[in-house]
Scaffold this motif. Structure first.
Motif, PDB file in Angstrom:
ATOM      1  N   ALA A  38       0.830  -1.202   0.000  1.00  0.00           N
ATOM      2  CA  ALA A  38       0.000   0.000   0.000  1.00  0.00           C
ATOM      3  C   ALA A  38       0.860   1.244   0.000  1.00  0.00           C
ATOM      4  O   ALA A  38       0.522   2.256  -0.632  1.00  0.00           O
ATOM      5  CB  ALA A  38      -0.922  -0.013   1.217  1.00  0.00           C
ATOM      6  N   GLY A  39       1.985   1.179   0.724  1.00  0.00           N
ATOM      7  CA  GLY A  39       2.886   2.318   0.767  1.00  0.00           C
ATOM      8  C   GLY A  39       3.489   2.615  -0.597  1.00  0.00           C
ATOM      9  O   GLY A  39       3.605   3.784  -0.988  1.00  0.00           O
ATOM     10  N   ARG A  40       3.863   1.573  -1.333  1.00  0.00           N
ATOM     11  CA  ARG A  40       4.429   1.794  -2.676  1.00  0.00           C
ATOM     12  C   ARG A  40       3.398   2.370  -3.610  1.00  0.00           C
ATOM     13  O   ARG A  40       3.699   3.252  -4.425  1.00  0.00           O
ATOM     14  CB  ARG A  40       4.965   0.473  -3.249  1.00  0.00           C
ATOM     15  N   ASP A  41       2.154   1.873  -3.502  1.00  0.00           N
ATOM     16  CA  ASP A  41       1.079   2.429  -4.330  1.00  0.00           C
ATOM     17  C   ASP A  41       0.888   3.904  -4.016  1.00  0.00           C
ATOM     18  O   ASP A  41       0.744   4.739  -4.928  1.00  0.00           O
ATOM     19  CB  ASP A  41      -0.228   1.673  -4.072  1.00  0.00           C
ATOM     20  N   LEU A  42       0.888   4.212  -2.718  1.00  0.00           N
ATOM     21  CA  LEU A  42       0.692   5.610  -2.326  1.00  0.00           C
ATOM     22  C   LEU A  42       1.840   6.476  -2.828  1.00  0.00           C
ATOM     23  O   LEU A  42       1.628   7.601  -3.297  1.00  0.00           O
ATOM     24  CB  LEU A  42       0.573   5.714  -0.797  1.00  0.00           C
ATOM     25  N   LEU A  43       3.057   5.959  -2.748  1.00  0.00           N
ATOM     26  CA  LEU A  43       4.223   6.719  -3.215  1.00  0.00           C
ATOM     27  C   LEU A  43       4.104   7.034  -4.698  1.00  0.00           C
ATOM     28  O   LEU A  43       4.308   8.185  -5.126  1.00  0.00           O
ATOM     29  CB  LEU A  43       5.510   5.933  -2.948  1.00  0.00           C
ATOM     30  N   SER A  44       3.718   6.047  -5.480  1.00  0.00           N
ATOM     31  CA  SER A  44       3.640   6.308  -6.918  1.00  0.00           C
ATOM     32  C   SER A  44       2.494   7.262  -7.226  1.00  0.00           C
ATOM     33  O   SER A  44       2.605   8.145  -8.088  1.00  0.00           O
ATOM     34  CB  SER A  44       3.526   4.985  -7.676  1.00  0.00           C
ATOM     35  N   GLU A  45       1.410   7.117  -6.503  1.00  0.00           N
ATOM     36  CA  GLU A  45       0.269   8.013  -6.701  1.00  0.00           C
ATOM     37  C   GLU A  45       0.630   9.445  -6.324  1.00  0.00           C
ATOM     38  O   GLU A  45       0.343  10.396  -7.059  1.00  0.00           O
ATOM     39  CB  GLU A  45      -0.886   7.517  -5.823  1.00  0.00           C
ATOM     40  N   ALA A  46       1.282   9.583  -5.168  1.00  0.00           N
ATOM     41  CA  ALA A  46       1.649  10.920  -4.703  1.00  0.00           C
ATOM     42  C   ALA A  46       2.693  11.543  -5.621  1.00  0.00           C
ATOM     43  O   ALA A  46       2.684  12.762  -5.835  1.00  0.00           O
ATOM     44  CB  ALA A  46       2.165  10.850  -3.269  1.00  0.00           C
ATOM     45  N   THR A  47       3.585  10.721  -6.163  1.00  0.00           N
ATOM     46  CA  THR A  47       4.592  11.246  -7.092  1.00  0.00           C
ATOM     47  C   THR A  47       3.926  11.802  -8.340  1.00  0.00           C
ATOM     48  O   THR A  47       4.268  12.900  -8.817  1.00  0.00           O
ATOM     49  CB  THR A  47       5.596  10.146  -7.478  1.00  0.00           C
ATOM     50  N   LYS A  48       2.952  11.059  -8.862  1.00  0.00           N
ATOM     51  CA  LYS A  48       2.230  11.540 -10.045  1.00  0.00           C
ATOM     52  C   LYS A  48       1.548  12.861  -9.734  1.00  0.00           C
ATOM     53  O   LYS A  48       1.594  13.816 -10.535  1.00  0.00           O
ATOM     54  CB  LYS A  48       1.169  10.520 -10.467  1.00  0.00           C
ATOM     55  N   GLN A  49       0.896  12.920  -8.555  1.00  0.00           N
ATOM     56  CA  GLN A  49       0.197  14.148  -8.183  1.00  0.00           C
ATOM     57  C   GLN A  49       1.161  15.320  -8.087  1.00  0.00           C
ATOM     58  O   GLN A  49       0.858  16.433  -8.509  1.00  0.00           O
ATOM     59  CB  GLN A  49      -0.507  13.969  -6.834  1.00  0.00           C
ATOM     60  N   TRP A  50       2.330  15.053  -7.532  1.00  0.00           N
ATOM     61  CA  TRP A  50       3.313  16.110  -7.377  1.00  0.00           C
ATOM     62  C   TRP A  50       3.763  16.620  -8.745  1.00  0.00           C
ATOM     63  O   TRP A  50       3.817  17.819  -8.984  1.00  0.00           O
ATOM     64  CB  TRP A  50       4.516  15.605  -6.576  1.00  0.00           C
ATOM     65  N   HIS A  51       4.064  15.722  -9.659  1.00  0.00           N
ATOM     66  CA  HIS A  51       4.496  16.165 -10.988  1.00  0.00           C
ATOM     67  C   HIS A  51       3.396  16.949 -11.684  1.00  0.00           C
ATOM     68  O   HIS A  51       3.645  17.993 -12.292  1.00  0.00           O
ATOM     69  CB  HIS A  51       4.893  14.951 -11.841  1.00  0.00           C
ATOM     70  N   ALA A  52       2.184  16.443 -11.585  1.00  0.00           N
ATOM     71  CA  ALA A  52       1.067  17.157 -12.212  1.00  0.00           C
ATOM     72  C   ALA A  52       0.925  18.548 -11.630  1.00  0.00           C
ATOM     73  O   ALA A  52       0.740  19.531 -12.347  1.00  0.00           O
ATOM     74  CB  ALA A  52      -0.219  16.358 -12.019  1.00  0.00           C
TER      75      ALA A  52
END
Lengths: 110, 313
Positions: free
Chosen positions: A80-94
């Protein structure tokens, strides 16, 4: 602009990212973040974030007994942490793309 | 085996940080504190200045730790909650009871002990069937209803105390309720005494010259009958000086009054009116208060007590 406010917003992302390659204990996470340039970050903020992420089920935790020093509690990312990291990374770039566009459209020099 | 020696400085810092969590539940407190000792030990090993210089004041650390952990911050400038209050408050985590199925968490702490003693005491009164002379709370006529209300009020009181830790407005409400409760309690002791509900008044009344038959049998009421043998009601009995005759044996009368809710003033309005007990119920079930039969010579006719003197008890 007060960087501490910016930091609070993305503290979760920073903590998750610092654990993405290798597990770490609390103080190690603080050191990694400071070493990569986030010198303003407060120790308590990191520990509180670790507890919160753990309670939200994004981190695993285990204690490594030590002969010479204190027992250390290590944190690591779970699925779940890895999923959250990738999701948050996408949000940050956007998000940062959007801000860049706003700055450019207003003719603000980078 | 790691050395378990914690330096004085670390211990003091931990205690000070913990003080900043006094209003949190035990579970939250333990959660936040579990990494603290490890962290402080690491920092003090680095050896660059004192813990306060390096990490800031413990209160600031506590505030930032709970903020980043997603817990409510404490309002600024508020004095630390006394620990007893927080322990009472955590004894009634009703929301946690409702949402936390896996943990079997029983109520604990001083708050629960107090409520438990109240419940046991009240339970004893209910079980006793009300034959004691101590007033018991009622909801309308129901002792069980009064008992339920008392439990609810106890829960309200503890919840109010818990809220009072978090917000100033609830602290004000809590203090006001406390003052009102104390004043009302004092008021109750005074009114109960004037209605003769305590043992001292009973004893005093028994020694007052009371109308009795020659053998000491108390005269509880007077049943006036007219010439046709029917019971007269509302008869005033006065002596030639227009003074009402009132010194009947009045022990059960006091009990009667405090249970049926008649006020002392009613007796003062028309003293010397007979029969007195007509239509009033004795609710303790212990005494059968004699009422006047509608016709003379009715069912509960007893022989006239003899004039034989009986030894005093």
């Amino acid at each position: 602009m007060d960087t501490t406010q910016l930091l609070k917003g993305i503290l979760d992302l920073a903590v998750l990212a610092s654990l993405s390659n290798e597990d770490g204990y609390g103080y190690e996470v603080v050191r990694r973040l400071r070493a990569s340039g986030l010198e303003e970050i407060g120790d308590a903020s990191v520990y509180g974030t670790l507890r919160r992420l753990f309670n939200q089920g994004k981190l695993t935790s285990y204690v490594v007994p030590s002969e010479e020093g204190p027992n250390r509690k290590y944190y690591g990312l779970n699925r779940a942490g890895r999923d959250l990291l990738s999701e948050a990374t996408k949000q940050w770039h956007a998000f940062s793309d959007v801000i860049d566009r706003v700055l450019n459209s207003q003719g603000v020099a980078a | 085996m790691s050395a378990d020696v914690i330096s004085e400085e670390v211990r003091a810092y931990i205690d000070a940080v913990e003080a900043g969590f006094a209003d949190l539940s035990q579970r939250d407190r333990d959660d936040l504190l579990q990494d603290l000792e490890e962290h402080l030990t690491e920092v003090s090993i680095e050896g660059e200045g004192s813990l306060e210089e390096r990490l800031g004041a413990p209160s600031a650390y506590a505030a930032e730790l709970r903020r980043s952990a997603g817990l409510s911050p404490r309002p600024d400038g508020r004095p630390e909650a006394p620990v007893a209050w927080s322990r009472i408050a955590e004894a009634f985590p009703v929301r946690r009871w409702l949402s936390d199925y896996r943990r079997k968490r029983r109520p604990s702490g001083p708050g629960w002990w107090i409520l438990r003693s109240v419940l046991i005491g009240m339970g004893a009164f209910v079980a006793d069937g009300g034959t004691t002379n101590i007033p018991f709370p009622r909801a309308g006529d129901s002792r069980l209803g009064g008992f339920v209300v008392m439990v609810v009020m106890a829960w309200v009181s503890v919840t109010l105390g818990r809220r009072a830790i978090g917000a100033r407005v609830w602290r004000v409400v809590s203090s006001a309720v406390t003052i009102v409760a104390i004043l009302y309690g004092v008021y109750l002791t005074q009114t109960i005494q004037t209605q003769g509900g305590d043992l001292q008044t009973y004893k005093r009344l028994l020694t007052v010259q009371q109308l009795r038959h020659a053998n000491g049998y108390p005269i509880l009421d007077i049943c006036p009958y007219g010439t046709d043998g029917a019971l007269l009601k509302g008869v005033r009995l006065l002596d030639p000086g227009q003074r009402p005759i009132t010194n009947l044996a009045s022990f059960p009368r006091i009990l009667l009054r405090s249970r049926s809710g008649l006020s002392a003033e009613q007796d003062l309005e028309a003293p010397g009116t007979y029969p007195r007990g007509q239509g009033a119920d004795d609710q303790s079930g212990l005494l059968s208060f004699p009422t006047c039969p509608e016709k003379m010579g009715g069912a509960n006719a007893s022989p006239v007590p003899s004039a034989r003197p009986t030894p005093k008890k």
